[in-house]
Scaffold this active site. Structure first.
Site, PDB file in Angstrom:
ATOM      1  N   ASP A 165       3.418   4.292  -0.902  1.00 50.27           N
ATOM      2  CA  ASP A 165       2.036   3.855  -0.665  1.00 50.27           C
ATOM      3  C   ASP A 165       1.973   2.345  -0.859  1.00 50.27           C
ATOM      4  OD1 ASP A 165       1.676   6.556  -0.593  1.00 50.27           O
ATOM      5  OD2 ASP A 165      -0.091   6.574  -1.895  1.00 50.27           O
ATOM      6  N   HIS A 179       0.285  -1.536  -4.490  1.00 50.76           N
ATOM      7  CA  HIS A 179      -0.582  -0.373  -4.318  1.00 50.76           C
ATOM      8  C   HIS A 179      -1.601  -0.356  -5.463  1.00 50.76           C
ATOM      9  CE1 HIS A 179      -1.899   3.480  -2.962  1.00 50.76           C
ATOM     10  NE2 HIS A 179      -1.392   4.162  -3.980  1.00 50.76           N
ATOM     11  N   ASP A 206      -1.042  12.948  -5.747  1.00 48.57           N
ATOM     12  CA  ASP A 206      -0.564  13.497  -4.486  1.00 48.57           C
ATOM     13  C   ASP A 206       0.932  13.241  -4.269  1.00 48.57           C
ATOM     14  OD1 ASP A 206      -1.542  10.816  -4.301  1.00 48.57           O
ATOM     15  OD2 ASP A 206      -1.503  10.893  -2.118  1.00 48.57           O
ATOM     16  N   HIS A 207       1.589  12.631  -5.270  1.00 54.63           N
ATOM     17  CA  HIS A 207       3.032  12.408  -5.208  1.00 54.63           C
ATOM     18  C   HIS A 207       3.785  13.071  -6.352  1.00 54.63           C
ATOM     19  CE1 HIS A 207       2.830   9.186  -2.064  1.00 54.63           C
ATOM     20  NE2 HIS A 207       1.571   9.217  -2.471  1.00 54.63           N
TER      21      HIS A 207
END
Length: 281
Positions: free
Chosen positions: A174, A151, A67-68
């Site tokens: 994150d 993370h 998602d990054h």
């Protein structure tokens, strides 16, 4: 004036009807445009924000969760087909080279054809990859500092502080609750901090069909809203913005829930991010 535009506000890779897109940001400061993270939808988000993709010069990837980073390659390729002809610097953790080489291998037919048939410069010749690690570096006119944050199980995830022309922005990436982040963010004009509502976790578990492992990841690898608010207070920042929101697309939770979660922990300006939001500072 400096600004940060939230191109994707949600945490996690899943998409839902009328929901937010995964993480990506556009930072404009010191005369530079910096893209931070490239979740799905970043290319359209940049174009909708009025960015000329031919002028992209600096991209930072905080870590390699999908998602990054999922749309990094497509963004760069689209910029190239739009007319990018100048060097593009991409900063990211170890593993970025493997991602990029894999993307270029997957697009070899198209890239080779466009060089010979359309006269474009080879895409790989324009891209400059840099390994991101803790410490100071520069993004054109912007002074940057990176801090490794927890993370798990990802070991290379970096918060960033960006300074230019007397303006400062810190973003958490994150992270689980991490007090040293307050030192990085000390006195920043804006702190973008990821945030999670614990009462939303079970709904996410139900929607995804996952179980104990996802629950353990969420609780062990991310910051709750009250923890993020505590970092903002410890750092004495000017404005707290929640991004990488978990959950971001559940109608059962709204702004009042987030405000209640930070009550007593942060009493300064607060904004809950949404796609397309621009915060000036």
């Amino acid at each position: 004036m400096a600004s940060v535009t939230i191109l994707g506000a949600k945490g996690g890779p899943a998409l839902r009807k009328d929901g937010a897109m995964p993480t990506s940001l556009l930072v404009q400061m010191g005369g530079a445009q910096i893209v931070v993270d490239c979740g799905l939808g970043v290319t359209r988000g940049l174009v909708q924000a009025g960015v000329d993709l031919r002028g992209l010069s600096q991209i930072v990837i905080t870590h390699l969760h999908s998602d990054h980073v999922l749309e990094l390659g497509p963004l760069v390729h689209t910029a190239w087909t739009t007319g990018l002809r100048t060097p593009l610097h991409i900063w990211g953790p170890p593993g970025l080279r493997a991602y990029w080489d894999g993307f270029m291998a997957s697009m070899a037919f198209d890239c080779d054809l466009r060089v010979t048939d359309e006269g474009r410069p080879p895409l790989d010749d324009l891209v400059r990859l840099h390994v991101l690690d803790e410490g100071a570096f520069t993004l054109g006119p912007v002074h940057a500092r990176a801090l490794r944050v927890p993370h798990p199980p990802v070991t290379d995830c970096f918060a960033l502080r960006l300074d230019a022309d007397g303006k400062s922005l810190c973003l958490s990436a994150d992270t689980a609750y991490f007090p040293p982040l307050a030192d990085l963010a000390q006195g920043a004009d804006v702190l973008l901090h990821e945030a999670m509502l614990p009462q939303g976790i079970e709904a996410i578990i139900a929607k995804t069909g996952m179980g104990d492992k996802l629950r353990a990841h969420l609780t062990g690898s991310h910051s709750t809203a009250d923890q993020a608010a505590q970092i903002a207070t410890q750092a004495g920042v000017g404005h707290l913005v929640f991004y990488h929101i978990i959950p971001a697309d559940d109608p059962a939770f709204g702004l009042t829930d987030w405000q209640a979660a930070i009550s007593g922990h942060w009493d300064g300006p607060f904004t809950l991010a949404h796609d397309g939001l621009t915060v000036e500072f």
